[in-house]
Design a protein around this motif. Structure first.
Motif, short mmCIF file in Angstrom:
data_model
loop_
_atom_site.label_atom_id
_atom_site.label_comp_id
_atom_site.label_asym_id
_atom_site.label_seq_id
_atom_site.Cartn_x
_atom_site.Cartn_y
_atom_site.Cartn_z
N GLY A 171 -17.10 -23.95 -43.44
CA GLY A 171 -18.08 -23.27 -44.28
C GLY A 171 -17.42 -22.14 -45.04
O GLY A 171 -16.86 -21.23 -44.45
N ILE A 172 -17.45 -22.22 -46.37
CA ILE A 172 -16.78 -21.22 -47.20
C ILE A 172 -17.82 -20.34 -47.88
O ILE A 172 -18.69 -20.84 -48.60
N ILE A 173 -17.72 -19.05 -47.67
CA ILE A 173 -18.61 -18.09 -48.33
C ILE A 173 -17.90 -17.61 -49.58
O ILE A 173 -16.95 -16.84 -49.51
N GLY A 174 -18.34 -18.10 -50.73
CA GLY A 174 -17.70 -17.76 -52.00
C GLY A 174 -16.77 -18.86 -52.45
O GLY A 174 -15.61 -18.91 -52.03
N LEU A 175 -17.27 -19.76 -53.30
CA LEU A 175 -16.44 -20.89 -53.75
C LEU A 175 -16.00 -20.66 -55.20
O LEU A 175 -16.23 -21.49 -56.08
N GLY A 176 -15.37 -19.51 -55.41
CA GLY A 176 -14.77 -19.24 -56.71
C GLY A 176 -13.42 -19.92 -56.80
O GLY A 176 -13.16 -20.93 -56.14
N ASN A 177 -12.52 -19.36 -57.61
CA ASN A 177 -11.20 -19.98 -57.79
C ASN A 177 -10.45 -20.10 -56.47
O ASN A 177 -9.89 -21.14 -56.15
N ILE A 178 -10.44 -19.00 -55.69
CA ILE A 178 -9.72 -19.01 -54.42
C ILE A 178 -10.44 -19.88 -53.41
O ILE A 178 -9.82 -20.70 -52.73
N GLY A 179 -11.74 -19.72 -53.30
CA GLY A 179 -12.51 -20.52 -52.34
C GLY A 179 -12.38 -22.01 -52.59
O GLY A 179 -12.25 -22.80 -51.65
N TYR A 180 -12.40 -22.38 -53.87
CA TYR A 180 -12.29 -23.81 -54.20
C TYR A 180 -10.90 -24.34 -53.84
O TYR A 180 -10.75 -25.47 -53.38
N ARG A 181 -9.89 -23.51 -54.04
CA ARG A 181 -8.52 -23.93 -53.69
C ARG A 181 -8.38 -24.08 -52.18
O ARG A 181 -7.72 -25.00 -51.70
N ILE A 182 -9.00 -23.17 -51.42
CA ILE A 182 -8.99 -23.30 -49.95
C ILE A 182 -9.66 -24.60 -49.55
O ILE A 182 -9.14 -25.35 -48.71
N ALA A 183 -10.81 -24.87 -50.15
CA ALA A 183 -11.56 -26.09 -49.83
C ALA A 183 -10.74 -27.34 -50.14
O ALA A 183 -10.72 -28.30 -49.37
N THR A 184 -10.05 -27.31 -51.27
CA THR A 184 -9.23 -28.46 -51.68
C THR A 184 -8.12 -28.73 -50.66
O THR A 184 -7.89 -29.86 -50.23
N LYS A 185 -7.44 -27.66 -50.25
CA LYS A 185 -6.34 -27.81 -49.29
C LYS A 185 -6.87 -28.27 -47.92
O LYS A 185 -6.25 -29.12 -47.26
N ALA A 186 -8.01 -27.70 -47.50
CA ALA A 186 -8.57 -28.06 -46.19
C ALA A 186 -9.06 -29.51 -46.18
O ALA A 186 -8.89 -30.22 -45.18
N TYR A 187 -9.65 -29.95 -47.28
CA TYR A 187 -10.15 -31.32 -47.36
C TYR A 187 -8.99 -32.32 -47.45
O TYR A 187 -8.92 -33.29 -46.69
N ARG A 188 -8.06 -32.06 -48.36
CA ARG A 188 -6.96 -33.01 -48.57
C ARG A 188 -5.94 -32.97 -47.44
O ARG A 188 -5.37 -34.00 -47.07
N GLY A 189 -5.69 -31.78 -46.91
CA GLY A 189 -4.68 -31.66 -45.86
C GLY A 189 -5.17 -31.97 -44.47
O GLY A 189 -4.45 -32.57 -43.67
N PHE A 190 -6.41 -31.57 -44.17
CA PHE A 190 -6.93 -31.71 -42.82
C PHE A 190 -8.12 -32.66 -42.71
O PHE A 190 -8.63 -32.89 -41.62
N ASP A 191 -8.60 -33.15 -43.85
CA ASP A 191 -9.77 -34.03 -43.85
C ASP A 191 -10.98 -33.34 -43.24
O ASP A 191 -11.74 -33.93 -42.47
N MET A 192 -11.15 -32.06 -43.59
CA MET A 192 -12.31 -31.30 -43.11
C MET A 192 -13.52 -31.56 -44.00
O MET A 192 -13.39 -31.90 -45.18
N LYS A 193 -14.70 -31.38 -43.43
CA LYS A 193 -15.95 -31.47 -44.19
C LYS A 193 -16.23 -30.09 -44.78
O LYS A 193 -16.11 -29.08 -44.08
N ILE A 194 -16.62 -30.05 -46.04
CA ILE A 194 -16.78 -28.78 -46.74
C ILE A 194 -18.25 -28.50 -47.05
O ILE A 194 -18.95 -29.32 -47.64
N ILE A 195 -18.72 -27.32 -46.62
CA ILE A 195 -19.99 -26.79 -47.07
C ILE A 195 -19.71 -25.39 -47.63
O ILE A 195 -18.71 -24.77 -47.27
#
Length: 348
Positions: A171-195
């Motif tokens: 769960g990411i609080i704040g999906l701006g430029n940095i948040g979106y990049r974190i989400a991208t790495k977590a999804y592609r690298g770890f196959d995490m589910k993103i909310i």
């Protein structure tokens, strides 16, 4: 001060990396570089009252750790700025030291350097995410003691409660430029589910790129649904984003990572939750009372702690410098700013 060129103040250390760009700035503007003594708050305020630097049009601060000696740009300082000033461009992603709403009232655009640090900060978030899932701080602390007994204790005990991030909900609080990049790495690298929780929803295409990320408008619902929460927002409005009540809403045994602002979290409440087992592990790059680190967290082997180093890469430092100058060049040339923060607050 009699030049027909616009005047720009350069606050902080000399430019180190983008020397050609600095020459371009000097060719188009009169660049004034106040000394360290002139940047101390009493001297700086008096210089503004005396119009020591004339009717300057812009200010840029190429490094986050110098150029801020005058302190907060607030209701005492901002009214002293000349009517000619239209842009302040600074290194760094955060702007809790500047009242950007007052800037907007005066018609001054504030531009930050967040996009230059996105990659480095996202990498640091991934480091903390991996550490809190795998209990790596315990292993790190034990190894550094040089004590065989502590080594063996960590070797045997660290796997207890440790998990692979794969398949868990981030769960990411704040999906701006940095948040979106974190989400991208977590999804592609770890196959995490993103909310995520953000005032502005991402497009369907952007959410699809994150494996079908879901926006959750209610923060309490996001906290209760996340296996790991990452704080990646500059928001808070001077209030704690995560106080004792909010922390209690988090899923039992979940993890928490903060790479945003230390003041967004009540760290004693966080230590309470960590010690009680309500939260399994925390990863903090920023701290509530920097440079002091909460002593309870320092002693806790499930707390991964770093020294506000998330943006600490060459590409960030060079990028901050470049972005600060390019924002000034753009605005004073009649073009759109690259990274405006308060544009939506401007009347015109």
């Amino acid at each position: 001060m009699t030049s027909s060129k616009p005047v720009v103040l350069h606050l902080g250390d000399p430019v180190e990396f983008n020397l050609d760009l600095y020459k371009e700035l000097e060719s188009k503007f009169v660049v004034i570089h106040p000394s360290l003594e002139e940047r101390q708050r009493p001297a700086f305020l008096q210089a503004l009252r005396d119009q020591k630097w004339g009717s300057f049009s812009g200010v840029f601060r190429p490094f986050w750790n110098t150029g801020g000696e005058m302190g907060r740009w607030d209701s005492e300082l901002v009214p002293l700025l000349p009517e000619s000033m239209t842009v302040y461009a600074s290194a760094g992603a955060g702007y809790d030291w500047a009242d950007v709403d007052l800037f907007a009232e005066r018609g001054i655009l504030y531009c930050n350097g967040a996009s230059a640090s996105s990659e480095a900060v996202a990498d640091m978030a991934i480091y903390h995410i991996l550490s809190v899932f795998r209990n790596l701080q315990w292993s790190n602390m034990a190894a550094r003691t040089g004590d065989a007994e502590q080594f063996l204790e960590a070797h045997r005990g660290q796997p207890v409660g440790a998990h692979n991030p794969k398949g868990h909900t981030l769960g990411i609080i704040g999906l701006g430029n940095i948040g979106y990049r974190i989400a991208t790495k977590a999804y592609r690298g770890f196959d995490m589910k993103i909310i995520y929780n953000d005032l502005f929803p991402k497009s369907a295409e952007q959410e699809a790129e994150l494996g079908g990320a879901r926006r959750i408008a209610d923060l309490d619902e996001l906290l209760a649904s996340s296996d790991c929460v990452v704080v990646s927002t500059t928001g808070g409005g001077g209030k704690k984003l995560l106080d004792a009540e909010r922390i209690s809403k988090m899923k039992k045994g979940s993890r928490l990572v903060n790479i945003a602002r230390g003041t967004l979290i009540d760290e004693n409440a966080l230590a309470d939750a960590l010690e009680s087992g309500h939260i399994h592990a925390v990863g903090l790059d920023v701290h509530e009372e920097e440079p002091r680190v909460n002593s309870r967290l320092v002693k806790n082997r499930n707390a991964t702690l770093t020294c506000h180093n998330a943006g600490g890469a060459f590409e960030t430092t060079s990028g901050f410098e470049e972005l600060a100058m390019r924002n000034v060049l753009a605005v004073l040339s009649g073009l759109q700013p690259l990274t405006p923060v308060n544009k939506h607050l401007m009347k015109n």
